[in-house]
Motif scaffolding. Sequence first.
Motif, short mmCIF file in Angstrom:
data_model
loop_
_atom_site.label_atom_id
_atom_site.label_comp_id
_atom_site.label_asym_id
_atom_site.label_seq_id
_atom_site.Cartn_x
_atom_site.Cartn_y
_atom_site.Cartn_z
N GLU A 34 19.99 -20.87 125.11
CA GLU A 34 20.93 -21.77 124.45
C GLU A 34 20.38 -23.20 124.34
O GLU A 34 20.79 -23.96 123.46
CB GLU A 34 22.26 -21.83 125.21
N ARG A 35 19.50 -23.57 125.22
CA ARG A 35 19.05 -24.96 125.34
C ARG A 35 18.30 -25.49 124.12
O ARG A 35 18.17 -26.70 123.97
CB ARG A 35 18.17 -25.12 126.59
N VAL A 36 17.84 -24.63 123.25
CA VAL A 36 17.07 -25.06 122.06
C VAL A 36 17.97 -25.31 120.85
O VAL A 36 17.50 -25.75 119.81
CB VAL A 36 16.00 -24.01 121.70
N LEU A 37 19.26 -25.06 120.99
CA LEU A 37 20.19 -25.19 119.86
C LEU A 37 20.53 -26.64 119.55
O LEU A 37 20.37 -27.53 120.38
CB LEU A 37 21.46 -24.41 120.17
N LYS A 38 21.04 -26.86 118.34
CA LYS A 38 21.48 -28.19 117.91
C LYS A 38 22.69 -28.62 118.72
O LYS A 38 23.46 -27.78 119.19
CB LYS A 38 21.84 -28.16 116.43
N PRO A 39 22.90 -29.94 118.86
CA PRO A 39 24.04 -30.44 119.65
C PRO A 39 25.39 -29.87 119.23
O PRO A 39 26.22 -29.56 120.08
CB PRO A 39 23.98 -31.95 119.43
N ARG A 40 25.65 -29.70 117.94
CA ARG A 40 26.95 -29.16 117.52
C ARG A 40 27.14 -27.73 118.01
O ARG A 40 28.24 -27.34 118.37
CB ARG A 40 27.14 -29.26 116.02
N SER A 41 26.05 -26.95 118.03
CA SER A 41 26.14 -25.58 118.54
C SER A 41 26.29 -25.57 120.05
O SER A 41 27.02 -24.73 120.60
CB SER A 41 24.91 -24.77 118.13
N LEU A 42 25.62 -26.49 120.74
CA LEU A 42 25.78 -26.60 122.19
C LEU A 42 27.22 -27.01 122.53
O LEU A 42 27.82 -26.48 123.47
CB LEU A 42 24.80 -27.62 122.76
N ALA A 43 27.77 -27.93 121.76
CA ALA A 43 29.15 -28.37 121.99
C ALA A 43 30.12 -27.20 121.82
O ALA A 43 31.06 -27.04 122.61
CB ALA A 43 29.52 -29.52 121.05
N ALA A 44 29.91 -26.37 120.81
CA ALA A 44 30.77 -25.21 120.59
C ALA A 44 30.63 -24.22 121.74
O ALA A 44 31.62 -23.64 122.21
CB ALA A 44 30.44 -24.53 119.27
N TRP A 64 28.07 -21.63 135.18
CA TRP A 64 27.75 -22.00 133.80
C TRP A 64 26.59 -21.23 133.22
O TRP A 64 26.67 -20.71 132.12
CB TRP A 64 27.44 -23.50 133.71
N VAL A 65 25.45 -21.20 133.91
CA VAL A 65 24.26 -20.58 133.34
C VAL A 65 24.32 -19.06 133.33
O VAL A 65 23.47 -18.42 132.72
CB VAL A 65 22.96 -21.07 134.01
N ASP A 66 25.31 -18.48 133.97
CA ASP A 66 25.51 -17.03 133.94
C ASP A 66 26.34 -16.62 132.73
O ASP A 66 26.60 -15.45 132.51
CB ASP A 66 26.20 -16.54 135.21
N ILE A 67 26.76 -17.60 131.97
CA ILE A 67 27.53 -17.36 130.75
C ILE A 67 26.67 -17.79 129.57
O ILE A 67 26.32 -18.96 129.43
CB ILE A 67 28.83 -18.19 130.74
N GLU A 68 26.30 -16.84 128.76
CA GLU A 68 25.51 -17.15 127.57
C GLU A 68 26.29 -16.67 126.35
O GLU A 68 26.87 -15.58 126.36
CB GLU A 68 24.16 -16.45 127.64
N ILE A 69 26.31 -17.49 125.33
CA ILE A 69 26.94 -17.09 124.08
C ILE A 69 25.82 -16.67 123.15
O ILE A 69 24.91 -17.44 122.86
CB ILE A 69 27.80 -18.21 123.45
N ARG A 70 25.88 -15.42 122.73
CA ARG A 70 24.89 -14.85 121.82
C ARG A 70 25.59 -14.50 120.51
O ARG A 70 26.81 -14.48 120.44
CB ARG A 70 24.28 -13.59 122.41
N SER A 71 24.79 -14.14 119.53
CA SER A 71 25.35 -13.72 118.25
C SER A 71 24.98 -12.27 117.97
O SER A 71 23.83 -11.86 118.19
CB SER A 71 24.80 -14.58 117.11
N GLU A 72 25.96 -11.51 117.50
CA GLU A 72 25.69 -10.16 117.06
C GLU A 72 24.90 -10.26 115.75
O GLU A 72 24.81 -11.34 115.16
CB GLU A 72 27.00 -9.41 116.81
N ALA A 73 24.36 -9.15 115.27
CA ALA A 73 23.60 -9.14 114.02
C ALA A 73 24.44 -9.71 112.87
O ALA A 73 23.91 -10.37 111.97
CB ALA A 73 23.14 -7.73 113.69
N SER A 74 25.74 -9.52 112.93
CA SER A 74 26.65 -10.01 111.89
C SER A 74 26.88 -11.51 111.98
O SER A 74 27.44 -12.11 111.08
CB SER A 74 28.00 -9.30 112.00
N GLY A 75 26.47 -12.12 113.10
CA GLY A 75 26.69 -13.55 113.31
C GLY A 75 27.87 -13.82 114.23
O GLY A 75 28.09 -14.96 114.65
#
Length: 176
Positions: A34-44, A64-75
């Motif tokens: 997640e750390r490489v994402l843009k600030p708006r995506s990190l804020a979300a 916190w770090v045990d929770i990661e938000i990922r995207s399915e193939a559909s987004g």
Amino acid sequence: MIVGIGVDVVDVPRFEATLARTPRLLSRLFAPAERVLKPRSLAARYAAKEALIKALGGSDGVHWVDIEIRSEASGRPMFSLGGETADSVAARGITALHLSMSHDAGLATAYVIAESGPVGAPTGGATSPAPGAAAPATALPPEPAGPDTGASPGATGAAPAGESASLPETTREDTA
């Protein structure tokens, strides 16, 4: 059955300024991917973690770090939980987590619904994996406990938690 609902809103410019002022928060709040994402995506994602904690009814056993938000193939966004956080979610009887995230006009928001029910039974249109099974999931972050957990940038407080189970969610992040 719905057992928890959480929502959180983050001021993106304030969140970005906080990260610039306190760079170590990046590694305390976000998984490596997640750390490489843009600030708006990190804020979300921060809002999603806060909303998860609210849906769970508290941050005990959540990191916190045990929770990661990922995207399915559909987004569609989904939680990927690990460690103690995954165990804590399973121990609470949560079998499905549903996540919706968005960012616009300088604000990021997230909404989480936690459900319980028989493992493998349909919940909200999604089938939930057995607790501890690797699958998409949703989780929540805990409340800050002091200087070692960092401040809550741009939103209300929550802090670190667990590590290895995952549950499905049902909504997608608008990526404008």
